[in-house]
Design a protein around this motif. Structure first.
Motif, PDB file in Angstrom:
ATOM      1  N   THR A   1       0.822  -1.172   0.115  1.00 41.50           N
ATOM      2  CA  THR A   1      -0.069   0.111  -0.040  1.00 41.50           C
ATOM      3  C   THR A   1       0.942   1.216   0.206  1.00 41.50           C
ATOM      4  O   THR A   1       0.503   2.171  -0.688  1.00 41.50           O
ATOM      5  CB  THR A   1      -0.894   0.127   1.141  1.00 41.50           C
ATOM      6  N   TYR A   2       1.974   1.124   0.728  1.00 47.03           N
ATOM      7  CA  TYR A   2       3.018   2.107   0.622  1.00 47.03           C
ATOM      8  C   TYR A   2       3.429   2.420  -0.709  1.00 47.03           C
ATOM      9  O   TYR A   2       3.797   3.591  -1.267  1.00 47.03           O
ATOM     10  CB  TYR A   2       3.996   2.059   1.877  1.00 47.03           C
TER      11      TYR A   2
ATOM     12  N   ASP B   1       2.280   1.296  -3.485  1.00 48.62           N
ATOM     13  CA  ASP B   1       1.206   1.975  -4.387  1.00 48.62           C
ATOM     14  C   ASP B   1       1.308   3.524  -4.182  1.00 48.62           C
ATOM     15  O   ASP B   1       1.147   4.193  -5.185  1.00 48.62           O
ATOM     16  CB  ASP B   1      -0.012   1.534  -4.000  1.00 48.62           C
ATOM     17  N   THR B   2       1.324   4.081  -3.084  1.00 47.59           N
ATOM     18  CA  THR B   2       0.940   5.528  -2.852  1.00 47.59           C
ATOM     19  C   THR B   2       2.290   6.172  -3.548  1.00 47.59           C
ATOM     20  O   THR B   2       1.916   7.361  -4.345  1.00 47.59           O
ATOM     21  CB  THR B   2       1.061   5.813  -1.272  1.00 47.59           C
TER      22      THR B   2
ATOM     23  N   ASP C   1       1.842   5.716  -7.230  1.00 52.83           N
ATOM     24  CA  ASP C   1       0.641   6.648  -7.955  1.00 52.83           C
ATOM     25  C   ASP C   1       0.927   7.985  -7.979  1.00 52.83           C
ATOM     26  O   ASP C   1       0.669   8.648  -8.977  1.00 52.83           O
ATOM     27  CB  ASP C   1      -0.429   6.368  -6.998  1.00 52.83           C
ATOM     28  N   GLY C   2       1.784   8.375  -6.797  1.00 55.25           N
ATOM     29  CA  GLY C   2       2.093   9.892  -7.060  1.00 55.25           C
ATOM     30  C   GLY C   2       2.867  10.152  -8.270  1.00 55.25           C
ATOM     31  O   GLY C   2       2.757  11.359  -8.823  1.00 55.25           O
TER      32      GLY C   2
ATOM     33  N   ARG D   1      -2.145  -0.263   6.818  1.00 50.63           N
ATOM     34  CA  ARG D   1      -2.750   1.223   6.812  1.00 50.63           C
ATOM     35  C   ARG D   1      -3.933   1.063   6.230  1.00 50.63           C
ATOM     36  O   ARG D   1      -4.222   1.514   5.140  1.00 50.63           O
ATOM     37  CB  ARG D   1      -1.758   1.919   6.098  1.00 50.63           C
TER      38      ARG D   1
ATOM     39  N   LEU E   1      -5.749   3.364   3.553  1.00 52.65           N
ATOM     40  CA  LEU E   1      -5.338   3.497   2.035  1.00 52.65           C
ATOM     41  C   LEU E   1      -5.937   2.261   1.303  1.00 52.65           C
ATOM     42  O   LEU E   1      -6.294   1.139   2.105  1.00 52.65           O
ATOM     43  CB  LEU E   1      -3.820   3.139   1.995  1.00 52.65           C
TER      44      LEU E   1
ATOM     45  N   ARG F   1      -5.863   0.377  -2.844  1.00 52.69           N
ATOM     46  CA  ARG F   1      -5.015   0.495  -3.926  1.00 52.69           C
ATOM     47  C   ARG F   1      -5.608   1.389  -4.814  1.00 52.69           C
ATOM     48  O   ARG F   1      -6.899   1.339  -5.247  1.00 52.69           O
ATOM     49  CB  ARG F   1      -5.017  -1.036  -4.433  1.00 52.69           C
ATOM     50  N   PRO F   2      -4.963   2.062  -5.388  1.00 52.40           N
ATOM     51  CA  PRO F   2      -5.453   3.172  -6.265  1.00 52.40           C
ATOM     52  C   PRO F   2      -6.063   2.704  -7.852  1.00 52.40           C
ATOM     53  O   PRO F   2      -5.580   1.443  -7.948  1.00 52.40           O
ATOM     54  CB  PRO F   2      -4.202   4.154  -6.599  1.00 52.40           C
TER      55      PRO F   2
ATOM     56  N   ARG G   1      -3.314   0.796  -9.888  1.00 52.65           N
ATOM     57  CA  ARG G   1      -2.802  -0.573  -9.567  1.00 52.65           C
ATOM     58  C   ARG G   1      -2.411  -1.566 -10.728  1.00 52.65           C
ATOM     59  O   ARG G   1      -1.258  -2.099 -10.638  1.00 52.65           O
ATOM     60  CB  ARG G   1      -3.514  -1.164  -8.641  1.00 52.65           C
TER      61      ARG G   1
END
Length: 119
Positions: free
Chosen positions: A44-45, A47-48, A51-52, A85, A88, A90-91, A94
């Motif tokens: 998840t991190y 991905d964050t 994604d950014g 987390r 959050l 998945r965006p 993904r």
């Protein structure tokens, strides 16, 4: 900005044009930990972050971040089903992120472990 000694050492003897941007994440020394079983790298991190990258500069930038990030460890947890987390998810990106993680030279997706593998 204060750069860690490692980043400073890497950038020493490196000349950069003033137009070049350097992206880095430098955690506070009090929370700096090497990934381990109890504190793995979380999908998840990842991905964050990716994604950014995708939103800011696109797929080529996300790929560049993956290719230039070092110190990946086997302690890489696919926590998406039960995120550590939970705020959050998945965006939408993904699918692109998983493709990037599956691409050579790293093929990092093979390193991910599911929660039951961390028991």
């Amino acid at each position: 900005a204060v750069l860690s000694e490692l980043v400073t050492a890497i950038l020493n003897n490196t000349s950069l044009e003033s137009s070049i941007r350097v992206w880095t994440y430098v955690p506070l020394p009090l929370i700096l930990r090497t990934p381990e079983k109890d504190f793995p790298i979380l999908q998840t991190y990842v991905d964050t972050v990716l994604d950014g990258c995708l939103q800011i500069r696109g797929e080529s930038f996300a790929k560049e971040v993956l290719e230039t990030t070092f110190d990946w460890t086997p302690h890489y947890l696919y926590d998406c089903a039960t995120p550590r987390r939970p705020w959050l998810s998945r965006p939408q990106s993904r699918i692109i992120i998983d493709q990037l993680l599956s691409s050579p030279p790293r093929c990092l997706i093979k390193e991910r472990k599911y929660p039951e593998q961390f028991l």
